[in-house]
Design a protein around this motif. Structure first.
Motif, mmCIF file in Angstrom:
data_model
loop_
_atom_site.group_PDB
_atom_site.id
_atom_site.type_symbol
_atom_site.label_atom_id
_atom_site.label_comp_id
_atom_site.label_asym_id
_atom_site.label_seq_id
_atom_site.Cartn_x
_atom_site.Cartn_y
_atom_site.Cartn_z
ATOM 1 N N LEU A 29 -14.360 -2.764 9.531
ATOM 2 C CA LEU A 29 -13.669 -3.348 10.686
ATOM 3 C C LEU A 29 -13.206 -2.273 11.666
ATOM 4 C CD1 LEU A 29 -11.630 -6.190 8.969
ATOM 5 C CD2 LEU A 29 -13.515 -6.444 10.583
ATOM 6 N N LYS A 30 -12.776 -1.128 11.156
ATOM 7 C CA LYS A 30 -12.388 -0.031 12.039
ATOM 8 C C LYS A 30 -13.590 0.464 12.828
ATOM 9 C CE LYS A 30 -8.354 1.750 9.594
ATOM 10 N NZ LYS A 30 -7.787 2.885 8.835
ATOM 11 N N ALA A 31 -14.750 0.495 12.205
ATOM 12 C CA ALA A 31 -15.974 0.904 12.906
ATOM 13 C C ALA A 31 -16.345 -0.087 14.004
ATOM 14 C CB ALA A 31 -17.124 1.051 11.916
ATOM 15 N N MET A 32 -15.899 -1.336 13.868
ATOM 16 C CA MET A 32 -16.173 -2.363 14.874
ATOM 17 C C MET A 32 -15.138 -2.364 15.994
ATOM 18 S SD MET A 32 -17.206 -5.434 12.272
ATOM 19 C CE MET A 32 -17.371 -6.655 13.546
ATOM 20 N N GLY A 33 -14.145 -1.482 15.925
ATOM 21 C CA GLY A 33 -13.158 -1.373 16.998
ATOM 22 C C GLY A 33 -11.779 -1.896 16.658
ATOM 23 N N TRP A 34 -11.583 -2.416 15.460
ATOM 24 C CA TRP A 34 -10.261 -2.903 15.058
ATOM 25 C C TRP A 34 -9.397 -1.706 14.682
ATOM 26 C CZ3 TRP A 34 -8.525 -7.766 15.589
ATOM 27 C CH2 TRP A 34 -9.484 -8.760 15.828
ATOM 28 N N ARG A 35 -8.100 -1.820 14.926
ATOM 29 C CA ARG A 35 -7.156 -0.770 14.592
ATOM 30 C C ARG A 35 -6.089 -1.363 13.684
ATOM 31 N NH1 ARG A 35 -2.498 0.914 17.275
ATOM 32 N NH2 ARG A 35 -2.944 -0.565 18.936
ATOM 33 N N LEU A 36 -5.738 -0.645 12.638
ATOM 34 C CA LEU A 36 -4.713 -1.106 11.699
ATOM 35 C C LEU A 36 -3.338 -0.860 12.303
ATOM 36 C CD1 LEU A 36 -3.958 -2.181 8.866
ATOM 37 C CD2 LEU A 36 -3.963 0.188 8.093
ATOM 38 N N ASP A 37 -2.583 -1.945 12.479
ATOM 39 C CA ASP A 37 -1.203 -1.838 12.968
ATOM 40 C C ASP A 37 -0.287 -1.504 11.804
ATOM 41 O OD1 ASP A 37 0.987 -1.952 14.688
ATOM 42 O OD2 ASP A 37 1.266 -4.093 14.348
ATOM 43 N N HIS A 38 -0.308 -2.345 10.774
ATOM 44 C CA HIS A 38 0.441 -2.057 9.557
ATOM 45 C C HIS A 38 -0.058 -2.947 8.421
ATOM 46 C CE1 HIS A 38 2.828 -5.497 10.998
ATOM 47 N NE2 HIS A 38 3.141 -5.689 9.732
ATOM 48 N N GLN A 39 0.358 -2.584 7.217
ATOM 49 C CA GLN A 39 0.007 -3.353 6.024
ATOM 50 C C GLN A 39 1.274 -3.940 5.443
ATOM 51 O OE1 GLN A 39 -2.021 -1.165 2.970
ATOM 52 N NE2 GLN A 39 -2.133 -2.911 1.600
ATOM 53 N N ASP A 40 1.212 -5.239 5.141
ATOM 54 C CA ASP A 40 2.338 -5.948 4.557
ATOM 55 C C ASP A 40 1.869 -6.505 3.213
ATOM 56 O OD1 ASP A 40 4.684 -7.347 4.099
ATOM 57 O OD2 ASP A 40 4.133 -9.006 5.421
ATOM 58 N N ARG A 41 2.128 -5.791 2.143
ATOM 59 C CA ARG A 41 1.631 -6.122 0.808
ATOM 60 C C ARG A 41 0.117 -6.226 0.820
ATOM 61 N NH1 ARG A 41 5.760 -10.749 -0.794
ATOM 62 N NH2 ARG A 41 7.611 -9.685 -0.103
ATOM 63 N N GLU A 42 -0.442 -7.406 0.591
ATOM 64 C CA GLU A 42 -1.901 -7.530 0.588
ATOM 65 C C GLU A 42 -2.454 -8.020 1.915
ATOM 66 O OE1 GLU A 42 0.263 -10.796 -1.101
ATOM 67 O OE2 GLU A 42 -0.324 -9.118 -2.337
ATOM 68 N N HIS A 43 -1.624 -8.046 2.945
ATOM 69 C CA HIS A 43 -2.051 -8.475 4.275
ATOM 70 C C HIS A 43 -2.130 -7.272 5.212
ATOM 71 C CE1 HIS A 43 -0.001 -12.029 2.503
ATOM 72 N NE2 HIS A 43 -1.160 -12.563 2.847
ATOM 73 N N PHE A 44 -3.173 -7.258 6.040
ATOM 74 C CA PHE A 44 -3.371 -6.185 6.998
ATOM 75 C C PHE A 44 -3.260 -6.779 8.401
ATOM 76 C CE2 PHE A 44 -5.492 -4.991 3.161
ATOM 77 C CZ PHE A 44 -5.275 -3.629 3.040
ATOM 78 N N VAL A 45 -2.423 -6.192 9.241
ATOM 79 C CA VAL A 45 -2.299 -6.639 10.624
ATOM 80 C C VAL A 45 -3.169 -5.715 11.466
ATOM 81 C CG1 VAL A 45 -0.750 -7.035 12.559
ATOM 82 C CG2 VAL A 45 0.018 -7.535 10.229
ATOM 83 N N LEU A 46 -4.181 -6.304 12.106
ATOM 84 C CA LEU A 46 -5.155 -5.551 12.881
ATOM 85 C C LEU A 46 -5.014 -5.874 14.368
ATOM 86 C CD1 LEU A 46 -8.279 -6.213 10.628
ATOM 87 C CD2 LEU A 46 -6.747 -4.242 10.560
ATOM 88 N N LEU A 47 -5.356 -4.893 15.208
ATOM 89 C CA LEU A 47 -5.296 -5.052 16.652
ATOM 90 C C LEU A 47 -6.660 -4.764 17.259
ATOM 91 C CD1 LEU A 47 -2.039 -3.014 17.304
ATOM 92 C CD2 LEU A 47 -2.242 -5.487 17.265
ATOM 93 N N HIS A 48 -7.033 -5.557 18.264
ATOM 94 C CA HIS A 48 -8.272 -5.333 19.011
ATOM 95 C C HIS A 48 -8.143 -6.040 20.352
ATOM 96 C CE1 HIS A 48 -12.484 -5.551 20.192
ATOM 97 N NE2 HIS A 48 -12.735 -4.627 19.275
ATOM 98 N N ASP A 49 -8.219 -5.295 21.436
ATOM 99 C CA ASP A 49 -8.123 -5.860 22.784
ATOM 100 C C ASP A 49 -6.896 -6.760 22.945
ATOM 101 O OD1 ASP A 49 -10.369 -4.559 23.644
ATOM 102 O OD2 ASP A 49 -11.705 -6.241 23.276
ATOM 103 N N ARG A 50 -5.747 -6.253 22.565
ATOM 104 C CA ARG A 50 -4.466 -6.976 22.671
ATOM 105 C C ARG A 50 -4.418 -8.249 21.838
ATOM 106 N NH1 ARG A 50 -2.626 -6.404 28.929
ATOM 107 N NH2 ARG A 50 -2.883 -4.170 29.036
#
Length: 138
Positions: A29-50
């Motif tokens: 997903l990072k290679a596709m342009g997503w950026r990791l905002d933060h991790q909350d236990r087993e959940h990942f909050v990702l950002l892409h184009d706002r």
């Protein structure tokens, strides 16, 4: 066709545990342009184009049940995300698919990562207004 099948099953064959599956899928997903905002236990909050999306990676050797869908929907509300998604290497049970549709959770197989990429919204059209149309304050 063979190369396409190999790309679909890459994550299935390359990951042998939940931790390695999550790390490998996150790297894709990072290679596709997503950026990791933060991790909350087993959940990942990702950002892409706002766009803010909460994702849960579920490595499984059987049909995925409802718990993961419910938890990611709750995490989306908690983290103020526009979307929630469960990505698995297996299949979703009928009940999990129905719950995902009801809660608006995107249920994806790991071969469908490109479906997570947000579509750009069309720019809003601005209507010109003339000064004569504006109401006057008394």
């Amino acid at each position: 066709m063979d190369a396409e099948i190999v790309s679909w099953t890459f994550l299935d064959h390359a990951s042998f545990s939940p931790a390695s599956y999550a790390a490998l899928t996150l790297r894709c997903l990072k290679a596709m342009g997503w950026r990791l905002d933060h991790q909350d236990r087993e959940h990942f909050v990702l950002l892409h184009d706002r766009r803010r999306v909460v994702v849960r990676f579920e490595w499984t050797d059987r049909d995925l049940e409802c718990l993961a869908v419910h938890e990611v929907a709750t995490a989306a509300q908690h983290n103020s995300c526009q979307a929630a998604c469960v990505i698995t290497n297996g299949r979703f049970s009928g009940a999990a698919s129905a719950m995902a549709a009801e809660f608006g959770v995107v249920a994806l197989h790991c071969s469908q990562l490109d479906l997570l990429t947000p579509q750009r919204a069309p720019a809003p059209m601005i209507r010109p207004t003339s000064r004569s149309d504006l109401p006057l304050a008394a």
